[in-house]
Design a protein around this motif. Structure first.
Motif, PDB file in Angstrom:
ATOM      1  N   PHE A  85      42.172 -23.553 107.439  1.00  0.00           N
ATOM      2  CA  PHE A  85      43.013 -23.524 106.165  1.00  0.00           C
ATOM      3  C   PHE A  85      43.236 -21.986 105.787  1.00  0.00           C
ATOM      4  CE2 PHE A  85      45.511 -23.143 102.564  1.00  0.00           C
ATOM      5  CZ  PHE A  85      46.989 -23.477 102.656  1.00  0.00           C
ATOM      6  N   VAL A  86      44.513 -21.021 106.302  1.00  0.00           N
ATOM      7  CA  VAL A  86      44.419 -19.016 105.862  1.00  0.00           C
ATOM      8  C   VAL A  86      45.208 -19.486 105.316  1.00  0.00           C
ATOM      9  CG1 VAL A  86      44.484 -17.783 107.342  1.00  0.00           C
ATOM     10  CG2 VAL A  86      43.945 -19.430 108.585  1.00  0.00           C
ATOM     11  N   VAL A  87      44.623 -19.109 103.721  1.00  0.00           N
ATOM     12  CA  VAL A  87      45.752 -17.778 103.287  1.00  0.00           C
ATOM     13  C   VAL A  87      45.881 -16.921 103.006  1.00  0.00           C
ATOM     14  CG1 VAL A  87      45.513 -17.903 100.689  1.00  0.00           C
ATOM     15  CG2 VAL A  87      45.007 -20.044 101.530  1.00  0.00           C
ATOM     16  N   ARG A  88      47.037 -16.147 102.874  1.00  0.00           N
ATOM     17  CA  ARG A  88      46.871 -14.578 102.993  1.00  0.00           C
ATOM     18  C   ARG A  88      46.912 -13.991 101.520  1.00  0.00           C
ATOM     19  NH1 ARG A  88      51.881 -10.600 105.806  1.00  0.00           N
ATOM     20  NH2 ARG A  88      51.448  -8.630 104.650  1.00  0.00           N
ATOM     21  N   ILE A  89      46.329 -12.781 101.782  1.00  0.00           N
ATOM     22  CA  ILE A  89      45.404 -12.716 100.015  1.00  0.00           C
ATOM     23  C   ILE A  89      45.813 -10.927  99.995  1.00  0.00           C
ATOM     24  CG2 ILE A  89      43.692 -13.876  99.756  1.00  0.00           C
ATOM     25  CD1 ILE A  89      42.143 -11.668  99.866  1.00  0.00           C
ATOM     26  N   LYS A  90      46.665  -9.855 100.753  1.00  0.00           N
ATOM     27  CA  LYS A  90      46.966  -9.036 100.355  1.00  0.00           C
ATOM     28  C   LYS A  90      48.626  -9.188 101.695  1.00  0.00           C
ATOM     29  CE  LYS A  90      44.146  -6.123 100.976  1.00  0.00           C
ATOM     30  NZ  LYS A  90      43.150  -5.015 102.173  1.00  0.00           N
ATOM     31  N   PRO A 132      40.603  -8.768 106.760  1.00  0.00           N
ATOM     32  CA  PRO A 132      40.527  -7.952 105.911  1.00  0.00           C
ATOM     33  C   PRO A 132      41.664  -8.603 104.943  1.00  0.00           C
ATOM     34  CG  PRO A 132      40.302  -6.792 108.074  1.00  0.00           C
ATOM     35  CD  PRO A 132      40.858  -8.216 108.305  1.00  0.00           C
ATOM     36  N   PHE A 133      42.971  -9.758 105.474  1.00  0.00           N
ATOM     37  CA  PHE A 133      44.208  -9.376 104.753  1.00  0.00           C
ATOM     38  C   PHE A 133      44.017 -11.125 104.241  1.00  0.00           C
ATOM     39  CE2 PHE A 133      44.780  -6.347 108.054  1.00  0.00           C
ATOM     40  CZ  PHE A 133      44.506  -5.404 107.865  1.00  0.00           C
ATOM     41  N   VAL A 134      43.287 -11.300 104.560  1.00  0.00           N
ATOM     42  CA  VAL A 134      43.227 -13.136 104.573  1.00  0.00           C
ATOM     43  C   VAL A 134      41.941 -13.554 104.306  1.00  0.00           C
ATOM     44  CG1 VAL A 134      44.898 -13.266 106.574  1.00  0.00           C
ATOM     45  CG2 VAL A 134      42.737 -13.792 106.809  1.00  0.00           C
ATOM     46  N   SER A 135      41.836 -15.047 103.134  1.00  0.00           N
ATOM     47  CA  SER A 135      40.629 -15.449 103.307  1.00  0.00           C
ATOM     48  C   SER A 135      41.060 -17.008 103.996  1.00  0.00           C
ATOM     49  CB  SER A 135      40.471 -15.646 101.842  1.00  0.00           C
ATOM     50  OG  SER A 135      39.535 -16.695 101.696  1.00  0.00           O
ATOM     51  N   TRP A 136      39.912 -17.290 105.053  1.00  0.00           N
ATOM     52  CA  TRP A 136      39.989 -18.907 104.886  1.00  0.00           C
ATOM     53  C   TRP A 136      38.867 -19.363 105.206  1.00  0.00           C
ATOM     54  CZ3 TRP A 136      37.398 -19.886 110.260  1.00  0.00           C
ATOM     55  CH2 TRP A 136      37.217 -18.817 110.405  1.00  0.00           C
ATOM     56  N   GLY A 137      39.008 -20.692 105.471  1.00  0.00           N
ATOM     57  CA  GLY A 137      37.489 -21.657 105.414  1.00  0.00           C
ATOM     58  C   GLY A 137      38.317 -23.075 106.248  1.00  0.00           C
ATOM     59  N   TYR A 138      37.304 -24.072 105.945  1.00  0.00           N
ATOM     60  CA  TYR A 138      37.411 -25.578 106.555  1.00  0.00           C
ATOM     61  C   TYR A 138      37.774 -26.806 105.448  1.00  0.00           C
ATOM     62  CZ  TYR A 138      34.629 -22.788 109.480  1.00  0.00           C
ATOM     63  OH  TYR A 138      33.685 -21.824 110.564  1.00  0.00           O
ATOM     64  N   LYS A 217      36.136  -8.130  95.043  1.00  0.00           N
ATOM     65  CA  LYS A 217      38.020  -7.458  95.135  1.00  0.00           C
ATOM     66  C   LYS A 217      37.900  -8.109  96.550  1.00  0.00           C
ATOM     67  CE  LYS A 217      35.410  -2.305  94.261  1.00  0.00           C
ATOM     68  NZ  LYS A 217      35.593  -1.494  94.616  1.00  0.00           N
ATOM     69  N   LYS A 218      39.239  -8.481  96.955  1.00  0.00           N
ATOM     70  CA  LYS A 218      39.865  -8.461  98.471  1.00  0.00           C
ATOM     71  C   LYS A 218      39.476  -7.825  99.432  1.00  0.00           C
ATOM     72  CE  LYS A 218      43.856 -10.156  95.989  1.00  0.00           C
ATOM     73  NZ  LYS A 218      45.158 -10.042  95.985  1.00  0.00           N
ATOM     74  N   THR A 219      39.317  -6.498  99.552  1.00  0.00           N
ATOM     75  CA  THR A 219      38.864  -5.514 100.254  1.00  0.00           C
ATOM     76  C   THR A 219      37.808  -5.743 101.352  1.00  0.00           C
ATOM     77  OG1 THR A 219      38.192  -4.367  98.877  1.00  0.00           O
ATOM     78  CG2 THR A 219      40.331  -4.015  99.946  1.00  0.00           C
ATOM     79  N   THR A 220      36.844  -6.745 100.326  1.00  0.00           N
ATOM     80  CA  THR A 220      35.256  -7.034 100.665  1.00  0.00           C
ATOM     81  C   THR A 220      35.041  -8.710 101.530  1.00  0.00           C
ATOM     82  OG1 THR A 220      34.680  -5.852  99.176  1.00  0.00           O
ATOM     83  CG2 THR A 220      32.967  -6.654  99.752  1.00  0.00           C
ATOM     84  N   HIS A 221      33.865  -8.428 102.536  1.00  0.00           N
ATOM     85  CA  HIS A 221      34.259 -10.027 102.517  1.00  0.00           C
ATOM     86  C   HIS A 221      33.254 -11.070 101.761  1.00  0.00           C
ATOM     87  CE1 HIS A 221      33.357 -13.009 105.240  1.00  0.00           C
ATOM     88  NE2 HIS A 221      34.233 -12.612 106.976  1.00  0.00           N
ATOM     89  N   PHE A 222      33.728 -12.481 101.914  1.00  0.00           N
ATOM     90  CA  PHE A 222      33.586 -13.426 101.035  1.00  0.00           C
ATOM     91  C   PHE A 222      32.079 -12.828 100.770  1.00  0.00           C
ATOM     92  CE2 PHE A 222      31.885 -17.324 100.224  1.00  0.00           C
ATOM     93  CZ  PHE A 222      32.396 -17.344  98.904  1.00  0.00           C
ATOM     94  N   ILE A 223      30.742 -13.311 102.046  1.00  0.00           N
ATOM     95  CA  ILE A 223      29.498 -13.144 102.144  1.00  0.00           C
ATOM     96  C   ILE A 223      28.807 -11.682 101.559  1.00  0.00           C
ATOM     97  CG2 ILE A 223      29.503 -14.895 104.395  1.00  0.00           C
ATOM     98  CD1 ILE A 223      28.753 -11.753 105.444  1.00  0.00           C
ATOM     99  N   GLU A 224      29.874 -10.910 100.485  1.00  0.00           N
ATOM    100  CA  GLU A 224      29.339  -9.176 100.817  1.00  0.00           C
ATOM    101  C   GLU A 224      30.035 -10.022  99.328  1.00  0.00           C
ATOM    102  OE1 GLU A 224      30.933  -6.335 102.741  1.00  0.00           O
ATOM    103  OE2 GLU A 224      29.489  -7.106 104.810  1.00  0.00           O
ATOM    104  N   GLY A 225      30.391 -10.731  98.511  1.00  0.00           N
ATOM    105  CA  GLY A 225      30.571 -11.226  97.146  1.00  0.00           C
ATOM    106  C   GLY A 225      32.375 -10.848  97.199  1.00  0.00           C
ATOM    107  N   GLY A 226      33.244 -10.588  98.200  1.00  0.00           N
ATOM    108  CA  GLY A 226      34.400 -10.445  98.147  1.00  0.00           C
ATOM    109  C   GLY A 226      35.041 -11.386  98.091  1.00  0.00           C
TER     110      GLY A 226
END
Length: 243
Positions: A85-90, A132-138, A217-226
């Protein structure tokens, strides 16, 4: 004197007969629709029971395999996920043409829009481009079900239609054997043979801003705290806050 007799004009008699015939035809059609509706409800109920049994059997099998692996001193490694499931965040600022095109292909036209994606080599490459523009997962079964029941809209003749009745589904997807909301949920969860048609039938989900806002931060990857990129099973917690 002869008794007064009132004669009814022939035109009125014909009109009465026509109205009686039409009323009888309408009553017959209503009875037929009721009978067909009752039969459809029985079929839908049986399918729902079958799906529940299938989901429970899958969970039991997963537990069994984990226990066997643990007893043997090994680790159970599940198969690769098939659904995302993909969500646009930017938004559109500093958006290159290729990521812009991929977001359009996935129908993620605005912030907080979400959609299901079948995972394969091609879609994984696409997700890398737009990370960099979406957040997604299972998503799990609960997330899929709640999204469709709460935020699900149908695309009928390029219009956004609320799914208020199973007839909306049957009119479009009946030829694929999908006749009710539970069929849609099952097809999405299992990534079935008609996933493409069912997913295209669903209008992209319009989600709210997450309760409490984004933590990083939206610009930072999830595994780096974003917040951006693949967050695997943690997508379920995000969707719960946005749904």
């Amino acid at each position: 004197m002869p008794a007064n007799t009132t004669t009814v004009p022939e035109s009125i008699l014909k009109k009465r007969k026509t109205l009686e015939r039409l009323a009888a035809e309408r009553a017959a059609k209503v009875a037929e629709r009721k009978k067909a509706g009752a039969e459809k409800r029985k079929v839908i109920f049986k399918r729902a029971e079958q799906y529940v049994k299938e989901y429970r059997d899958q969970e039991k099998e997963l537990v069994r395999l984990r226990r066997e692996a643990k007893a043997a001193g090994d680790f159970y490694v599940p198969g690769e996920p098939k659904l995302a499931f993909v969500v646009r965040i930017k938004g559109i600022n500093k958006l290159a043409p290729k990521p812009r095109k991929i977001l359009q292909l996935l129908r993620l036209y605005k912030i907080n829009a979400g959609t299901f994606v079948k995972l394969n080599k091609a879609t994984l490459e696409m997700l890398k481009w737009i990370e960099p523009f979406v957040s997604w997962g299972y998503p799990n079964q609960k997330t899929v079900r709640e999204l469709i029941y709460k935020r699900g809209f149908a695309k009928v003749n390029k219009q956004r239609i609320p799914i208020t009745d199973n007839s909306v589904i049957e009119n479009v997807l009946g030829k694929f054997g999908v006749v009710c909301i539970e069929d849609i949920i099952h097809e999405i969860i299992t990534v079935g043979p008609n996933f493409k048609q069912v997913n295209n039938f669903l209008w992209p989900f319009h989600l709210s801003n997450p309760t409490g806002g984004f933590k990083g931060k939206k610009t930072t990857h999830f595994i780096e705290g974003g917040e951006s990129g693949n967050r695997e099973d943690f997508i379920n917690a995000l969707v719960q806050r946005m749904n």
